[in-house]
Scaffold this motif. Sequence first.
Motif: not given
Length: 431
Positions: A216-236
Amino acid sequence: MTDGSGADVFAEFLRELKDRSGLSYGVLAKRLHMSTSTLHRYCNGDAVPADYAPVERLARLCKATPEELVELHRRWVLADAGRGKKAAAPTAGAATQVVVSEVPEAPQASEVAEASEVPQVSEAQPRHRRRTALVAAIAVAGVLGAVGLALGLPSGGDDDRGERPAGSVSVAGEDGAGESASASPSPSKSSPSASPTATAKGEGKGKGAGAQASSVPSASSGADASAAVPLTVSAAPYSWESPCSQRYLIDKPPGEVPPPPIEQDAAAWVAATGAVSSGEQYVTLTVQGTGEETVVVKDLTVHMAGKRSPVAWNDYAMGYPGVGCGGNVPTRSFTVALDATRPAVVPEAGHRDFPFKVSESDPEVYYIRADASAYDVSWYLELDWSSGSRSGTLRIDDGGKPFRTSGNNGRPAYEFPLGGDAWEEGDGSSS
């Protein structure tokens, strides 16, 4: 009549449930411990609740079916997300305006005097304005530099341990060894947030020595944003299947324990009292894609972080004696027998098992009921996902710490009478 927005579609469903119940706004508001005007605004689409708990209680009062509960939660997630997007727009515009207005070269004194439309402007006043503009420009540059430095640093170091909110989600390392991101040799191993309300610190472990997860590339690595995790998980972590079934063990006498909270305040109440889930813990997971692409939620597994003898504390019930409780088992419900040698996430009878599919417009909600009687168990979950050629693992825990559930057999039990002002001895029943 709705305009098709997330908030309006959500409100329309709330009104259907309310009208079908035959109960007035006043009666429902009283039972939900909220003002009539607030409830009216929710049902009219003028406001979206910041928390799902009161919405679920309203639906249960209106005798919503398990399928309707799932659909209501889906609509609330979309409405809540839409509210966040609307709120973000003016903020970005304001930031642009500040930078544009403050950064340009300071005007000459004659230009300032001409543009200000003030009859007389002293030389000292233009100098003061130039100095103000210069200071503002330096401040803006400092802020941007700090942001750039923060993005360039790998996340998950020792300095931010324990800073996650309840229900945090972590991204497993590419090598599956579970190292924190601070130990990574390159910025591409750092882990950005996997959820708007859950910070990914990269402390999650893989599913064994051979586990693999996508980098998972960091926001400053210059990688394509599509490489980010494509889902979110919210836990209660402190959801209640019903108040009558929820109990907590606390190492305090009854006189030092505050009255039972409502469900939406349970997390704060647990933190303030040092409580541990007693007998069982009910965790709600909301999983949603971040784009139109379909993400496959392949599996959900449970991992042990510790197993001890049950704590010898007092047992406090959240339900009121003599007040009926009950509720339907929602779809996507699973159980975990924490006393087992190898606990597993098992679907409730008649319910589907993994895998499932999610996207931005089609979230999923999973209800996990973990029970323990013979041990005090520390545990966490790992969610495996895939999308196209990418795959990964997210660790789900309680604010950077494992969930904790302890057996309550033989512990002194207490209940808080409806309308009472103190805890009283109860029968210890959890049903």
